[in-house]
Design a protein around this motif. Sequence first.
Motif, PDB file in Angstrom:
ATOM      1  N   ASP A  52       0.788  -0.945   0.430  1.00  0.00           N
ATOM      2  CA  ASP A  52       0.119   0.006  -0.252  1.00  0.00           C
ATOM      3  C   ASP A  52       1.038   1.047   0.133  1.00  0.00           C
ATOM      4  OD1 ASP A  52      -2.450  -1.727   0.268  1.00  0.00           O
ATOM      5  OD2 ASP A  52      -2.649  -1.904   2.227  1.00  0.00           O
ATOM      6  N   SER A  53       0.816   1.908  -1.099  1.00  0.00           N
ATOM      7  CA  SER A  53       1.348   3.148  -1.151  1.00  0.00           C
ATOM      8  C   SER A  53       0.561   4.140  -0.006  1.00  0.00           C
ATOM      9  CB  SER A  53       1.451   3.554  -2.384  1.00  0.00           C
ATOM     10  OG  SER A  53       1.871   4.997  -2.583  1.00  0.00           O
ATOM     11  N   VAL A  54       2.034   5.829   0.511  1.00  0.00           N
ATOM     12  CA  VAL A  54       2.014   6.572   1.578  1.00  0.00           C
ATOM     13  C   VAL A  54       0.488   6.552   1.275  1.00  0.00           C
ATOM     14  CG1 VAL A  54       3.212   7.849   0.343  1.00  0.00           C
ATOM     15  CG2 VAL A  54       2.641   7.967   2.680  1.00  0.00           C
ATOM     16  N   ASN A  55      -0.925   7.226   2.551  1.00  0.00           N
ATOM     17  CA  ASN A  55      -1.767   7.868   2.563  1.00  0.00           C
ATOM     18  C   ASN A  55      -2.822   6.836   1.492  1.00  0.00           C
ATOM     19  OD1 ASN A  55      -0.699  10.172   3.829  1.00  0.00           O
ATOM     20  ND2 ASN A  55       0.019  10.426   1.380  1.00  0.00           N
ATOM     21  N   HIS A  56      -2.636   5.314   1.875  1.00  0.00           N
ATOM     22  CA  HIS A  56      -3.260   4.478   0.749  1.00  0.00           C
ATOM     23  C   HIS A  56      -3.573   2.810   1.992  1.00  0.00           C
ATOM     24  CE1 HIS A  56      -2.653   6.421  -2.649  1.00  0.00           C
ATOM     25  NE2 HIS A  56      -3.794   6.223  -3.494  1.00  0.00           N
ATOM     26  N   GLY A  57      -5.149   1.934   2.024  1.00  0.00           N
ATOM     27  CA  GLY A  57      -4.463   1.471   2.126  1.00  0.00           C
ATOM     28  C   GLY A  57      -4.415   0.819   4.017  1.00  0.00           C
ATOM     29  N   PRO A  69       4.992  12.258  -0.498  1.00  0.00           N
ATOM     30  CA  PRO A  69       6.478  11.695  -0.457  1.00  0.00           C
ATOM     31  C   PRO A  69       6.199  11.209  -2.176  1.00  0.00           C
ATOM     32  CG  PRO A  69       5.287  11.289   1.625  1.00  0.00           C
ATOM     33  CD  PRO A  69       4.440  11.328   0.682  1.00  0.00           C
ATOM     34  N   ASP A  70       7.273  11.514  -2.284  1.00  0.00           N
ATOM     35  CA  ASP A  70       7.493  11.113  -4.418  1.00  0.00           C
ATOM     36  C   ASP A  70       7.229   9.503  -4.116  1.00  0.00           C
ATOM     37  OD1 ASP A  70       8.774   9.930  -6.213  1.00  0.00           O
ATOM     38  OD2 ASP A  70       9.450  11.815  -6.593  1.00  0.00           O
ATOM     39  N   ARG A  71       6.353   9.097  -5.010  1.00  0.00           N
ATOM     40  CA  ARG A  71       6.093   6.883  -4.939  1.00  0.00           C
ATOM     41  C   ARG A  71       7.735   6.759  -5.565  1.00  0.00           C
ATOM     42  NH1 ARG A  71       1.289   7.086  -2.408  1.00  0.00           N
ATOM     43  NH2 ARG A  71       0.246   9.207  -3.088  1.00  0.00           N
ATOM     44  N   ALA A  72       8.252   7.103  -6.591  1.00  0.00           N
ATOM     45  CA  ALA A  72       9.476   6.580  -7.165  1.00  0.00           C
ATOM     46  C   ALA A  72      10.090   6.306  -5.929  1.00  0.00           C
ATOM     47  CB  ALA A  72       9.830   7.491  -8.108  1.00  0.00           C
ATOM     48  N   ASP A  73      11.111   7.132  -4.524  1.00  0.00           N
ATOM     49  CA  ASP A  73      11.702   6.935  -4.141  1.00  0.00           C
ATOM     50  C   ASP A  73      11.059   5.776  -3.275  1.00  0.00           C
ATOM     51  OD1 ASP A  73      13.045   9.004  -5.016  1.00  0.00           O
ATOM     52  OD2 ASP A  73      12.572  10.634  -3.765  1.00  0.00           O
ATOM     53  N   GLU A  74       9.994   6.104  -3.245  1.00  0.00           N
ATOM     54  CA  GLU A  74       9.204   5.255  -2.205  1.00  0.00           C
ATOM     55  C   GLU A  74       9.503   3.708  -2.458  1.00  0.00           C
ATOM     56  OE1 GLU A  74       4.948   4.983  -0.226  1.00  0.00           O
ATOM     57  OE2 GLU A  74       5.007   4.568  -2.063  1.00  0.00           O
ATOM     58  N   LEU A  75       8.893   3.549  -3.799  1.00  0.00           N
ATOM     59  CA  LEU A  75       9.334   2.190  -4.629  1.00  0.00           C
ATOM     60  C   LEU A  75      10.543   2.009  -4.219  1.00  0.00           C
ATOM     61  CD1 LEU A  75       8.495  -0.309  -6.581  1.00  0.00           C
ATOM     62  CD2 LEU A  75       9.341   0.842  -8.509  1.00  0.00           C
ATOM     63  N   GLN A  76      12.142   2.572  -4.583  1.00  0.00           N
ATOM     64  CA  GLN A  76      13.328   2.003  -3.807  1.00  0.00           C
ATOM     65  C   GLN A  76      13.936   1.721  -2.927  1.00  0.00           C
ATOM     66  OE1 GLN A  76      15.372   1.459  -6.335  1.00  0.00           O
ATOM     67  NE2 GLN A  76      17.541   1.235  -5.137  1.00  0.00           N
ATOM     68  N   GLY A  77      12.690   2.509  -1.745  1.00  0.00           N
ATOM     69  CA  GLY A  77      12.956   2.200  -0.505  1.00  0.00           C
ATOM     70  C   GLY A  77      12.574   1.305  -0.452  1.00  0.00           C
ATOM     71  N   PHE A  78      11.015   0.903  -0.437  1.00  0.00           N
ATOM     72  CA  PHE A  78      10.987  -0.502  -0.677  1.00  0.00           C
ATOM     73  C   PHE A  78      11.094  -1.649  -0.911  1.00  0.00           C
ATOM     74  CE2 PHE A  78       7.946  -4.212  -1.706  1.00  0.00           C
ATOM     75  CZ  PHE A  78       7.212  -4.501  -0.719  1.00  0.00           C
ATOM     76  N   MET A  94      -1.820   4.982 -11.475  1.00  0.00           N
ATOM     77  CA  MET A  94      -0.247   5.516 -10.712  1.00  0.00           C
ATOM     78  C   MET A  94       1.264   4.304 -10.201  1.00  0.00           C
ATOM     79  SD  MET A  94      -0.853   6.943  -6.836  1.00  0.00           S
ATOM     80  CE  MET A  94      -1.060   5.731  -6.122  1.00  0.00           C
ATOM     81  N   GLY A  95       0.160   3.855 -10.228  1.00  0.00           N
ATOM     82  CA  GLY A  95       1.313   2.622 -10.548  1.00  0.00           C
ATOM     83  C   GLY A  95       2.169   2.642 -11.784  1.00  0.00           C
ATOM     84  N   GLY A  96       1.826   2.530 -12.753  1.00  0.00           N
ATOM     85  CA  GLY A  96       2.279   2.203 -14.014  1.00  0.00           C
ATOM     86  C   GLY A  96       3.374   3.856 -14.081  1.00  0.00           C
ATOM     87  N   ASP A  97       2.592   4.933 -13.785  1.00  0.00           N
ATOM     88  CA  ASP A  97       3.757   5.803 -13.075  1.00  0.00           C
ATOM     89  C   ASP A  97       4.369   5.937 -12.653  1.00  0.00           C
ATOM     90  OD1 ASP A  97       3.349   9.242 -13.968  1.00  0.00           O
ATOM     91  OD2 ASP A  97       3.464   9.008 -11.800  1.00  0.00           O
ATOM     92  N   THR A  98       4.484   5.247 -11.429  1.00  0.00           N
ATOM     93  CA  THR A  98       5.723   5.077 -10.478  1.00  0.00           C
ATOM     94  C   THR A  98       6.713   3.988 -11.611  1.00  0.00           C
ATOM     95  OG1 THR A  98       4.113   5.204  -9.317  1.00  0.00           O
ATOM     96  CG2 THR A  98       6.227   4.468  -8.242  1.00  0.00           C
ATOM     97  N   ARG A 179       1.049  17.661  -5.270  1.00  0.00           N
ATOM     98  CA  ARG A 179       2.082  16.867  -5.191  1.00  0.00           C
ATOM     99  C   ARG A 179       3.172  16.934  -6.527  1.00  0.00           C
ATOM    100  NH1 ARG A 179      -2.215  13.502  -8.667  1.00  0.00           N
ATOM    101  NH2 ARG A 179      -3.414  15.293  -9.183  1.00  0.00           N
ATOM    102  N   GLY A 180       3.804  18.406  -6.073  1.00  0.00           N
ATOM    103  CA  GLY A 180       4.821  19.033  -6.935  1.00  0.00           C
ATOM    104  C   GLY A 180       5.465  18.031  -7.866  1.00  0.00           C
ATOM    105  N   ARG A 181       6.432  17.713  -6.990  1.00  0.00           N
ATOM    106  CA  ARG A 181       7.697  16.983  -7.367  1.00  0.00           C
ATOM    107  C   ARG A 181       7.483  16.061  -8.208  1.00  0.00           C
ATOM    108  NH1 ARG A 181      11.934  14.113  -3.889  1.00  0.00           N
ATOM    109  NH2 ARG A 181      12.960  13.306  -5.656  1.00  0.00           N
ATOM    110  N   THR A 182       5.975  15.225  -8.062  1.00  0.00           N
ATOM    111  CA  THR A 182       5.768  14.274  -8.854  1.00  0.00           C
ATOM    112  C   THR A 182       4.929  14.699 -10.594  1.00  0.00           C
ATOM    113  OG1 THR A 182       5.294  12.796  -7.210  1.00  0.00           O
ATOM    114  CG2 THR A 182       4.456  12.223  -9.371  1.00  0.00           C
ATOM    115  N   LEU A 183       4.640  15.656  -9.857  1.00  0.00           N
ATOM    116  CA  LEU A 183       3.998  16.342 -11.432  1.00  0.00           C
ATOM    117  C   LEU A 183       5.422  17.732 -12.203  1.00  0.00           C
ATOM    118  CD1 LEU A 183       1.455  18.656 -10.692  1.00  0.00           C
ATOM    119  CD2 LEU A 183       1.350  15.877 -11.582  1.00  0.00           C
TER     120      LEU A 183
END
Length: 266
Positions: A52-57, A69-78, A94-98, A179-183
């Motif tokens: 579950d990404s941050v702010n989900h599930g 938080p940047d979800r690409a950073d989150e993916l790398q951290g996971f 969103m997962g595909g975008d990440t 969502r500034g950084r993601t955009l």
Amino acid sequence: MPWVDVNGIDIYYVEEGRGQPLVFLHGMSSCAEAWFQQFAFFRDRYRVIAYDSVNHGHSANSPRHQEEPDRADELQGFLAALGLERPVLIGNSMGGDTILRWAVRHPDRAAALVVAGMGILTEGAVREVVPLDLETLFLPTGDSFTEEFPRREPRLYERYLRIRSTATRIEAMRHPRPRGRTLADRATLATRVGAIRSPMLIVVGDRDRLRPNAERLRELVPHAAFHVIAGAPHNAYYERATEFNAVVDGFLTRALGTAAAGPVRT
């Protein structure tokens, strides 16, 4: 039902099976458990993981007044937290975008990539997050499914509503984070995806409003395989799981080799 600390945030994940890891990334307002049909299909031949990404599930919320938080950073951290070196990454919306934003930073780190219901987003394709009405308990699905799906598969549809409508997600939708950084990252994505060298499959439903964006991604990543699921909506992986799983299964057999992928289902 384990949790793991990822960049200081408590992240919930589910895991089954053994072997080559497949990591599933859910879409906006969805959750890891929405991949249960993929888990049932792949768990006898792969190590299947979804979080579950941050702010989900069941994961934690980020602070209300900070940028999400940047979800690409989150993916790398996971991936680092679980020690996953060459995973297969499979993401919807969103997962595909990440996955794309992670892959341009790590062009050949993944064993394979599956991008579903996503492509190169234009400004008009990015929707503003509208704060949720305080009376809402079950999150709306918008155009993620066909109009026929709730009537044809009411239990499957209602299950989707229940599993993702958690307190974490409702809180985040009542108080959307910037969502500034993601955009900003997305604005340059079209110029960067051509550097991705991992094998890629792009899957999209022919009734998905983001099909043109998926087709644009195909043009920019010439080596990518491309598949359109006839009659499928944005959440093809959920509404049309049988077709989606078969397409992904065939791609993984080709991308990883028969020995790595195990026996092919018929």
